[in-house]
Design an enzyme around this catalytic site. Structure first.
Site, mmCIF file in Angstrom:
data_model
loop_
_atom_site.group_PDB
_atom_site.id
_atom_site.type_symbol
_atom_site.label_atom_id
_atom_site.label_comp_id
_atom_site.label_asym_id
_atom_site.label_seq_id
_atom_site.Cartn_x
_atom_site.Cartn_y
_atom_site.Cartn_z
ATOM 1 C CE LYS A 167 -54.326 -13.796 36.165
ATOM 2 N NZ LYS A 167 -54.979 -12.944 35.193
ATOM 3 C CB THR A 168 -60.734 -13.296 35.689
ATOM 4 O OG1 THR A 168 -59.486 -13.330 34.992
ATOM 5 C CG2 THR A 168 -61.676 -12.342 34.985
ATOM 6 C CG ASP A 190 -55.258 -9.538 35.689
ATOM 7 O OD1 ASP A 190 -54.500 -10.136 36.479
ATOM 8 O OD2 ASP A 190 -56.004 -10.125 34.882
ATOM 9 C CD GLU A 191 -51.963 -11.606 33.355
ATOM 10 O OE1 GLU A 191 -50.887 -11.905 33.885
ATOM 11 O OE2 GLU A 191 -52.779 -12.451 32.942
ATOM 12 C CD GLN A 220 -49.349 -17.403 34.813
ATOM 13 O OE1 GLN A 220 -49.938 -17.491 33.742
ATOM 14 N NE2 GLN A 220 -49.996 -17.342 35.968
ATOM 15 N NE ARG A 266 -51.323 -20.861 29.797
ATOM 16 C CZ ARG A 266 -51.800 -20.137 30.810
ATOM 17 N NH1 ARG A 266 -52.915 -19.457 30.662
ATOM 18 N NH2 ARG A 266 -51.184 -20.105 31.976
#
Length: 637
Positions: free
Chosen positions: A33-34, A222-223, A253, A585
């Site tokens: 996504k970044t 974002d997030e 998340q 992760r």
């Protein structure tokens, strides 16, 4: 423009090429996504949108800096060098807006930012003044309640009405009202005020709201699943005119409900922006197939989610290792033994992370890392939280804002200058002091005047160096113990950090430095130059990735954690999401472990394995047996 679309998958290309109107990107863990956000900003610039008309918001300084760097590199390809997008965290955005435009909601330009520790100190002081028993009304719980309600866009006045005559709530209201009086008196804001007062500013002052609506025509956040009500409303205000808002999030998340985040904000966005376009990112670029399948099987048990079919083109990868320990000592010894084994084969310690649910679990892990000489870094020990760093910042804050009594109290006798606690209390109470005592205080106040003059005239690093010298801390530490000399080394490092802000005008550089330091997250404390194993909570690991990940303490009552009130099903789903975040992760190898018995609060507790472990298909798991002191780990299927 074709260069901007290289190495993007079809879903990412759609997100990048979407120009006008609201956009929802549901991005699975490790789905790039970044990269998509950065390319979208560069694409908008290539289509004639001035970069400074673009606002990008994320949740940590680390993420913001990474995004800035990526965007800068991509903008160089498009030939846009004249202006930059505004890339920031929500809180830093609030600081920017309030320093420039906060007057109509009573916010002075030179306000101080109180961190959690400062805020808690004020609450304790307020409760003492009100003669409220801290055992009956725990200060940290009062702080948490105030924070949660501010996150829900509630002011102290609103809460007073809500509280009515109810005993507990009316006591909280008294504390909150007195707390606000203290903040106003000291020209200070706490973290939650940075969002709350910005949202109230837009609501109250149409001219200011219009200005920022025109300043940024394209907004990327974002997030989004981590936003609370205040952040959600602030987002709506910013996008009100142009409606060119792109939100990126993942319900799977959403792990911060305990601090006020509302995963329903993504659903609310669909309601408030009915013309939105939705795109799902399902290709994972991080983990092997085995890790991804395990994570998928875990998270699919949740009911509150939007289904995704994450996939990866990576190889199947190693099986997931599972270890059953007799106690926490054996578990820690197993983890450290495996780390030694992995690094002995050439792996970098910094590519390894050990994740746990609760902070107390770190002690035994640190003990065995020290015992076996494994280099490690414990997340959460932040440079800016060291006493000597906070002392110098207090000198600078007090010099810039003489109303900041919290800072003045902190340093009035640091280093010792013969001003006792009773004298300090009498001074702040406005009582007449002996002439010699008054001279000492006057000399202290003159130091603040000199530091303020230096801040106004000189670059940031020069001002910080001057504060260290003029305060007397340099001489005090250099003539002290070995620990004092180490503290002086930390202050020298602070001057080095300050050089990053030397390109800004006097005052602006120091203000930016103080803001960045106040808003640092745990992730920002990672020393990336240090080649060491990272120890951290699962919450702290969000947004990070490592080749090898250990998740320890997978026991009922610990992970999932039992120490939560409220709706059991909602809390259980959040715990499951947290485990999903921990699993994802890992890039290549994943170790899971639990302990049959564990000492908690001084008592031995027998444990059942976490229910989450039974959600992972057996064919993905390899059981491990470890003999303490043995050279090798004996494995069996």
């Amino acid at each position: 423009m074709n260069n901007l679309l290289e190495n993007l998958n079809e879903a990412q290309k759609k997100a990048v090429l979407h120009k006008n109107g609201p956009l929802i990107v549901l991005a699975g863990a490790g789905a790039g996504k970044t990269r998509a956000i950065s390319h979208r900003v560069a694409y908008l610039a290539s289509q004639g949108v001035a970069p400074d008309k673009i606002l990008a918001i994320t949740f940590t300084n680390k993420a913001a800096e990474e995004m800035k760097e990526r965007i800068h590199n991509l903008l160089s390809l498009t030939g846009h060098h004249s202006s930059k997008p505004f890339v920031s965290t929500f809180h830093a955005l609030g600081v920017f807006i309030l320093r420039n435009s906060g007057k109509s909601v009573g916010v002075p330009k030179n306000f101080s930012i109180f961190d959690k520790e400062d805020s808690l100190s004020v609450i304790k002081s307020v409760m003492k003044d009100l003669e409220i028993d801290p055992k009956q009304f725990q200060p940290i719980k009062m702080q948490s309640m105030i924070s949660r309600h501010k996150g829900d866009l509630m002011t102290s006045e609103d809460f007073s009405i809500f509280a009515g005559n109810e005993f507990f709530l009316s006591a909280v209201s008294k504390i909150w009202n007195k707390y606000e009086e203290n903040l106003i008196k000291q020209k200070a804001l706490d973290f939650d005020d940075l969002i709350l007062k910005t949202a109230l500013l837009f609501k109250k002052d149409k001219a200011v709201a219009d200005y920022y609506n025109n300043l940024w025509q394209y907004i990327l956040i974002d997030e989004y699943q981590d936003t609370n009500k205040a952040q959600y409303e602030l987002s709506k205000f910013l996008a009100k005119k142009h409606r060119n808002i792109c939100i990126i999030g993942d319900l799977d998340q959403a792990i911060y409900g305990w601090r006020g985040a509302d995963l329903r904000n993504i659903i609310n966005f669909e309601r408030d922006f009915p013309e939105h376009v939705a795109i799902v990112f399902e290709e994972n670029y991080r983990s092997t197939q085995n890790i991804l399948e395990a994570a998928a099987r875990v998270i699919e048990k949740n009911k509150i989610r939007k289904p995704k079919n994450l996939f990866t083109k990576k190889e199947k990868g190693a099986e997931i290792s599972l270890f059953e320990a007799m106690n926490e000592q054996e578990e820690a010894e197993f983890v450290v033994h495996k780390i030694k084994e992995i690094t002995g084969k050439g792996a970098n310690p910094s590519d390894i992370a050990v994740l746990f649910r609760a902070n107390f679990q770190s002690r035994i892990l640190e003990e065995f890392c020290l015992k076996r000489k494994v280099p490690y870094q414990m997340l959460g020990t932040q440079f800016y939280q060291r006493k000597e760093i906070k002392d110098i910042f207090a000198y600078i804050k007090a010099a810039m804002n003489t109303n900041d009594l919290m800072s003045v109290k902190r340093i009035i006798n640091v280093p010792p200058r013969g001003i006792g606690k009773v004298t300090i209390l009498n001074y702040f109470a406005g009582k007449k002091l002996p002439e010699e005592t008054q001279k000492k205080i006057t000399r202290f106040l003159n130091i603040l005047v000199l530091i303020n003059e230096k801040i106004k005239k000189e670059k940031a690093s020069t001002a910080v160096r001057f504060a260290i010298e003029e305060s007397g801390l340099r001489d005090f530490f250099q003539n002290g113990s070995d620990d004092d000399k180490e503290r002086m080394e930390n202050l020298k490092e602070l001057v080095t950090i300050a050089t990053r802000y030397d390109g800004l005008k006097p005052c602006e550089g120091i203000e930016k430095m103080l803001t960045d330091a106040a808003l640092m997250s745990e992730q920002d404390s990672i020393d990336r130059k240090k080649n060491s194993v990272r120890l951290m909570t699962a919450h702290s690991a969000k947004g990070l990735e490592f080749k090898t990940v250990f998740i320890v303490g997978l026991e009922e009552g610990l992970f999932p954690h039992s120490g939560w009130g409220g709706n059991f099903e909602e809390k259980n789903e959040e715990e499951r999401r947290l485990f999903y975040v921990a699993l994802t992760r890992a890039q290549e190898k994943l170790f899971l472990s639990f302990s049959v018995s564990r000492m908690i609060y001084g008592s031995k507790q027998l444990n059942l394995a976490s229910r989450f472990l039974s959600d992972i298909p057996e064919h993905l798991v390899k059981l491990e047996e470890f003999c303490p002191g043995a050279e090798d780990v004996i494995e069996y299927d």
